[in-house]
Design an enzyme around this catalytic site. Sequence first.
Site, PDB file in Angstrom:
ATOM      1  N   ASP A  22       4.101  -4.302 -10.458  1.00 35.92           N
ATOM      2  CA  ASP A  22       5.410  -4.036  -9.858  1.00 35.92           C
ATOM      3  C   ASP A  22       6.288  -5.280 -10.038  1.00 35.92           C
ATOM      4  O   ASP A  22       5.873  -6.392  -9.705  1.00 35.92           O
ATOM      5  CB  ASP A  22       5.233  -3.726  -8.361  1.00 35.92           C
ATOM      6  CG  ASP A  22       6.153  -2.612  -7.897  1.00 35.92           C
ATOM      7  OD1 ASP A  22       5.670  -1.672  -7.240  1.00 35.92           O
ATOM      8  OD2 ASP A  22       7.362  -2.675  -8.227  1.00 35.92           O
TER       9      ASP A  22
ATOM     10  N   ASP B 103      11.342  -2.437  -9.629  1.00 34.75           N
ATOM     11  CA  ASP B 103      11.833  -2.021  -8.321  1.00 34.75           C
ATOM     12  C   ASP B 103      13.369  -2.030  -8.267  1.00 34.75           C
ATOM     13  O   ASP B 103      13.988  -3.054  -8.573  1.00 34.75           O
ATOM     14  CB  ASP B 103      11.271  -3.015  -7.292  1.00 34.75           C
ATOM     15  CG  ASP B 103      11.471  -2.570  -5.866  1.00 34.75           C
ATOM     16  OD1 ASP B 103      10.898  -1.537  -5.498  1.00 34.75           O
ATOM     17  OD2 ASP B 103      12.213  -3.245  -5.131  1.00 34.75           O
TER      18      ASP B 103
ATOM     19  N   GLU C  34      12.660   1.957 -11.481  1.00 37.09           N
ATOM     20  CA  GLU C  34      12.942   2.765 -10.298  1.00 37.09           C
ATOM     21  C   GLU C  34      14.448   2.768 -10.114  1.00 37.09           C
ATOM     22  O   GLU C  34      15.046   1.693  -9.960  1.00 37.09           O
ATOM     23  CB  GLU C  34      12.259   2.201  -9.050  1.00 37.09           C
ATOM     24  CG  GLU C  34      12.461   3.090  -7.835  1.00 37.09           C
ATOM     25  CD  GLU C  34      12.332   2.360  -6.512  1.00 37.09           C
ATOM     26  OE1 GLU C  34      12.616   1.162  -6.454  1.00 37.09           O
ATOM     27  OE2 GLU C  34      11.934   3.014  -5.536  1.00 37.09           O
TER      28      GLU C  34
ATOM     29  N   HIS D  20       4.653   5.518  -2.600  1.00 43.00           N
ATOM     30  CA  HIS D  20       4.462   4.854  -1.304  1.00 43.00           C
ATOM     31  C   HIS D  20       5.678   4.957  -0.396  1.00 43.00           C
ATOM     32  O   HIS D  20       5.645   4.507   0.754  1.00 43.00           O
ATOM     33  CB  HIS D  20       4.120   3.388  -1.554  1.00 43.00           C
ATOM     34  CG  HIS D  20       5.211   2.660  -2.255  1.00 43.00           C
ATOM     35  ND1 HIS D  20       5.557   2.902  -3.574  1.00 43.00           N
ATOM     36  CD2 HIS D  20       6.076   1.729  -1.814  1.00 43.00           C
ATOM     37  CE1 HIS D  20       6.577   2.142  -3.910  1.00 43.00           C
ATOM     38  NE2 HIS D  20       6.918   1.421  -2.862  1.00 43.00           N
ATOM     39  N   ASP D  21       6.772   5.519  -0.942  1.00 43.10           N
ATOM     40  CA  ASP D  21       8.002   5.675  -0.146  1.00 43.10           C
ATOM     41  C   ASP D  21       8.240   7.120   0.278  1.00 43.10           C
ATOM     42  O   ASP D  21       9.178   7.387   1.037  1.00 43.10           O
ATOM     43  CB  ASP D  21       9.236   5.253  -0.963  1.00 43.10           C
ATOM     44  CG  ASP D  21       9.271   3.773  -1.276  1.00 43.10           C
ATOM     45  OD1 ASP D  21       9.843   3.408  -2.321  1.00 43.10           O
ATOM     46  OD2 ASP D  21       8.705   2.983  -0.485  1.00 43.10           O
TER      47      ASP D  21
HETATM   48  O1  TEU Z   1      12.462   1.422  -2.855  1.00 39.43           O
HETATM   49  C1  TEU Z   1      13.804   1.662  -3.247  1.00 39.43           C
HETATM   50  C2  TEU Z   1      14.515   2.479  -2.284  1.00 39.43           C
HETATM   51  O2  TEU Z   1      15.624   2.898  -2.505  1.00 39.43           O
HETATM   52  C3  TEU Z   1      13.895   2.712  -0.985  1.00 39.43           C
HETATM   53  O3  TEU Z   1      14.897   2.564  -0.048  1.00 39.43           O
HETATM   54  C4  TEU Z   1      13.335   4.110  -0.941  1.00 39.43           C
HETATM   55  O4  TEU Z   1      14.116   4.989  -1.699  1.00 39.43           O
HETATM   56  C5  TEU Z   1      13.391   4.580   0.470  1.00 39.43           C
HETATM   57  O5  TEU Z   1      12.587   3.672   1.158  1.00 39.43           O
HETATM   58  C6  TEU Z   1      12.890   6.010   0.563  1.00 39.43           C
HETATM   59  O6  TEU Z   1      12.720   6.284   1.941  1.00 39.43           O
HETATM   60  C7  TEU Z   1      11.903   0.262  -3.452  1.00 39.43           C
HETATM   61  C8  TEU Z   1      10.435   0.225  -3.065  1.00 39.43           C
HETATM   62  O7  TEU Z   1       9.771   1.359  -3.627  1.00 39.43           O
HETATM   63  C9  TEU Z   1      10.354   0.231  -1.570  1.00 39.43           C
HETATM   64  O8  TEU Z   1       9.002   0.318  -1.121  1.00 39.43           O
HETATM   65  C10 TEU Z   1      10.992  -1.050  -1.053  1.00 39.43           C
HETATM   66  O9  TEU Z   1      11.021  -0.998   0.361  1.00 39.43           O
HETATM   67  C11 TEU Z   1      12.429  -1.195  -1.583  1.00 39.43           C
HETATM   68  O10 TEU Z   1      12.573  -0.886  -2.963  1.00 39.43           O
HETATM   69  C12 TEU Z   1      12.855  -2.649  -1.454  1.00 39.43           C
HETATM   70  O11 TEU Z   1      12.078  -3.428  -2.342  1.00 39.43           O
END
Ligand code: TEU
Length: 555
Positions: free
Chosen positions: A98, A200, A257, A330-331
Amino acid sequence: MTTAWWKKSTVYQIYPKSFNDTTGNGVGDIPGIIEKLDYLKKLGIDVIWLSPVYDSPQEDNGYDIRNYRMIDELFGSMEDMDRLLAEAHSRDLKIVMDLVVNHTSDEHPWFVESKSSKDNPYRDYYIWKDGKADGGPPTNWGSIFSGSAWKYDEQTDQYYLHLFAEKQPDLNWENPKMRKDVYNMMNFWLDKGIDGFRMDVINFISKDQAYPDGEMKSGEKYGNPGPYFVNGPRIHEFLQEMHGEVLSGRDVMTVGEMPGAEPEDAKVYTDPDNQELDMIFTFEHMSLDEEGGDKWNIKPLDLRDLKENFEKWQTSLHGTGWNSLYWNNHDQPRIVSRFGDDGAYREKSAKMLATCLHMMQGTPYIYQGEEIGMTNVHFEDLNDYQDIETLNMYKEKSELGWSHERIMEAIYTKGRDNARTPMQWDGSKNSGFTGGTPWLPVNDNYKSINAESALQNKDSIFYYYQKLISLRKGWDIITSGSFKLLMRESLNVFAYQRENSEGILVVLCNFSNEEQRLEEEITTNIKNASPLISNENNFKYRELQPFEGSVYYIH
Ligand code: TEU
């Protein structure tokens, strides 16, 4: 022209904190990943995407990096990382790390220096602005993690930008010295032998240098900053520079992403001639069950929206760019709870959802636990929730007058901790994840949903995923065929076909718990064919059984 290896690959995402703990500290670690490489090899995946394991204060579970070249002691050592690379490569598994370079932790030495004084050489590694003349932050931007996107620093009487948590200051990509340091770090990891990067929020790195206020919606406390950093003014320049400084000449995989990217953007980002990225993660299909761009403002999914969104992405990138395919990460909440049925039809709907996604064009991503049908979690006590996004949201929505019950329902449905409960390995204490106290409680359905019982059941979701992954390797029509949506108006059936010079795949997915009739044209085409794969034993070719997923090959 040979097909790039990542076009026939399936990627498995590991969220290290929740994967497998070998030390008993309640947190997953790198030796724990090494222990499970044979399990992943058995599944048949080709690439592991490893969420951050770098040194971090863990404000955002590692997406707040303090030292890019050091492994956080929670997860192990650099020697462990080197061993993971060697053990993975010896099994012909690739490792993609990542890359989090839109922001760092506020404990990163760069920020500590930058914050110390206005004339520090690292000041411009971050985005510092004076407040408005009438007081208050430089712009009305809201943070994605609630509150203002600006934090005031008394010592230098300026504000710094943080699109995410206060402890995640945004890097200033306008600074060529900062960019060079990022490229050097990337080359450090690629020279160690990693096989690529998941990047990210990489389409946030270029900001509109005018820093205007965002549009205010009625009742909102902050303006919408999105138009001023999503796919920003210099993004393609920065990605092409990164490609030239780091990626060119290397046989690696990159996936960006990209919240807010649309197919037209993705065509530019993933067109090989532009030398930017191999593929991107879109968020559009993950935003169809929310109102007004607020993930916590839930609305039921209209399957027609999902079908048309996939059709848009499949047809837009066919022959030009490349799709990533995912339901989970994970989100995101667990897909079997979100678009399937985590009750009586859990196994069937999990297989149906996998069928729907894995027969499309693109690189599929499986998130840890998806292959055994892990579900959302339901903690009665808010204190069991750990995610900063959730906890900040709770405060913000409470101030806006949302009831506790409404907020908790939103957390149960869309909270990120749904995906972060520990991987369920077996029916023993803490599901075999840890010998200690898990950092986040294990889902209490682990006795019936775990990898050990899945491996013992030839009809499990695990073996169904194993079959889908092997089909992708063996059938070029999946990798290269065209996409055509069928039964467009159906509210419950997602049907499409893939076609190449050799034949046609007909993919039929019933997203409901009731029998659904197929259109005559489809039943005519499939009546003499037996399914290439199906989650239904006693299928009847005229109707789809509840949550049936079936694929027919017609040639
Ligand atoms: O997530 C990007 C993002 O836009 C997040 O806000 C995500 O869409 C949202 O949490 C969905 O509920 C990336 C990573 O995947 C995330 O884990 C990190 O918290 C975020 O960036 C900041 O690095």
